[in-house]
Every structure is written in structure tokens, then in C-alpha cells.
Design an enzyme around this catalytic site. Structure first.
Site, PDB file in Angstrom:
ATOM      1  N   HIS A  24       0.838  -1.208   0.000  1.00  0.00           N
ATOM      2  CA  HIS A  24       0.000   0.000   0.000  1.00  0.00           C
ATOM      3  C   HIS A  24       0.869   1.253   0.000  1.00  0.00           C
ATOM      4  CE1 HIS A  24      -3.102  -2.628   2.271  1.00  0.00           C
ATOM      5  NE2 HIS A  24      -3.599  -2.415   1.061  1.00  0.00           N
ATOM      6  N   LYS A  48     -17.751  -5.398   6.723  1.00  0.00           N
ATOM      7  CA  LYS A  48     -16.522  -6.100   7.082  1.00  0.00           C
ATOM      8  C   LYS A  48     -16.349  -6.083   8.595  1.00  0.00           C
ATOM      9  CE  LYS A  48     -13.697  -5.557   2.948  1.00  0.00           C
ATOM     10  NZ  LYS A  48     -12.376  -5.177   2.470  1.00  0.00           N
ATOM     11  N   ARG A  97      -2.246  -6.094  -8.167  1.00  0.00           N
ATOM     12  CA  ARG A  97      -1.204  -7.090  -7.940  1.00  0.00           C
ATOM     13  C   ARG A  97      -1.204  -8.160  -9.018  1.00  0.00           C
ATOM     14  NH1 ARG A  97      -3.462  -8.314  -2.106  1.00  0.00           N
ATOM     15  NH2 ARG A  97      -5.210  -8.346  -3.517  1.00  0.00           N
ATOM     16  N   SER A 135      -3.357  -7.483   3.066  1.00  0.00           N
ATOM     17  CA  SER A 135      -3.551  -7.326   4.513  1.00  0.00           C
ATOM     18  C   SER A 135      -3.967  -8.638   5.165  1.00  0.00           C
ATOM     19  CB  SER A 135      -4.612  -6.255   4.784  1.00  0.00           C
ATOM     20  OG  SER A 135      -4.170  -5.002   4.349  1.00  0.00           O
TER      21      SER A 135
END
Length: 179
Positions: A24, A48, A97, A135
Site C-alpha cells: 500500500h 466487514k 497485484r 492485509s
């Protein structure tokens, strides 16, 4: 041809950052080299169940990005395009990614474009050294005793040590060795 009337462009880099990783940080640094101002927007998402509160995530993100002069960090909830309007921004930054990221991010970019036709999404491909990093992977590796010191800044390591249990590698069951 040279452009002399350069506009001040503020870009928003949204995410949950639970926690912020070196990947990040790399994206934020690179965005800050392109845009005059970058707002790293820490998302409050009721759907979440984050490991860290939005205040903790904002603080870790602020500490991690403190050396970048044209980056500010704030928290938001609700629709990203509404937040962007409130900030006067028309540029979303998203890190990629892998191709699997692109499929999801492409759909989100189209949805944001539908909701706010004047908003553009800029994709920044991560450095290869961070292509595996997320993460959730960091949290999983940490919980099972793995070394994440090259994946997150020190301020995140300190918070993770205080928040998450760390389980060393354990043998769950023994089987008779091959003879």
C-alpha cells in the site's frame, strides 16, 4: 507540445488498510509522484469485520505515510464517489497485484463511472516484490508465527503484537515416520 496550464489534481487512494502494508505504501508513494495531492481514504465498511478500528487504521496509515509531504489521510464511510465530491477529487487510485485484482477493480471502476461520469480510475501496478502481499495474508502469516517484518512498517508490527495472538508453528498430530 508543452502544457503550461497544469491543473492541481487531487487523487483519492481508498481502501480498508486493515492493516496498511508495504505494498500500500509503495502505491501511495508512486501516486504522490504523479499527483499534486493524494488523499489516502480509510474506509469504514459495516459489512466487514476489521481487526483494527477505523481510528487505529487511520493512525497507522498516517504514521506509515508521514514522510510523504503531499499525502493526507482521512477516514470515510458510504459511497466513494460521494466522498470524492466532498474532497473535490475526480481521480481514484487503485493498486493492482494480479489479473484477479483487475477483474474486480475493473467492475468497481465501471460502477464508479456510472455513478459519477466525471470520475476516472487510475490503476498502478504494484512492484513485483509486493505482488503476493495483502492485509489478510499478513494477518494470517503473523498469527501463525511467521516473520512479517518486511511486509509492514514497524508501527503496524507494534499494533499487531498488541492486538493479535501469535501462534508459533505447532505439530498438530504425530504420525509414525516412514521406515
Amino acid at each position: 507540445m508543452r502544457f503550461t496550464n497544469k491543473k492541481h489534481i487531487c487523487a483519492v487512494y481508498p481502501g480498508s488498510f486493515d492493516p496498511i502494508t508495504n505494498g500500500h505504501i509503495c502505491i501511495a508513494q508512486r501516486a504522490a509522484e504523479i499527483f499534486e495531492e493524494v488523499i489516502v481514504a480509510v474506509l469504514t465498511n459495516a459489512q466487514k469485520n476489521p481487526t483494527f478500528s477505523v481510528e487505529e487504521r487511520q493512525q497507522m496509515t498516517e504514521e506509515s505515510l508521514a514522510d510523504i509531504r503531499n499525502v493526507q489521510v482521512c477516514a470515510f464511510s458510504g459511497l466513494l464517489v460521494n466522498f470524492m465530491k466532498s474532497q473535490g477529487s475526480k481521480v481514484i487510485i487503485r493498486g493492482l497485484r494480479a489479473m484477479s485484482d483487475f477483474e474486480y477493480e475493473f467492475q468497481m471502476a465501471l460502477m464508479n463511472r456510472q455513478l459519477a461520469p466525471d470520475v476516472e480510475t487510475f490503476f498502478i501496478v504494484t512492484d513485483a516484490q509486493y505482488s503476493y502481499l495483502s492485509s489478510s495474508a499478513v494477518k494470517n502469516v503473523f498469527q501463525f508465527g511467521g516473520d512479517i517484518s518486511n511486509m509492514v512498517p514497524e508501527c503496524v508490527m507494534k499494533r499487531m503484537r498488541g492486538r493479535m495472538p501469535e501462534y508459533p508453528n505447532q505439530i498438530i498430530s504425530h504420525t509414525k515416520p516412514f521406515e
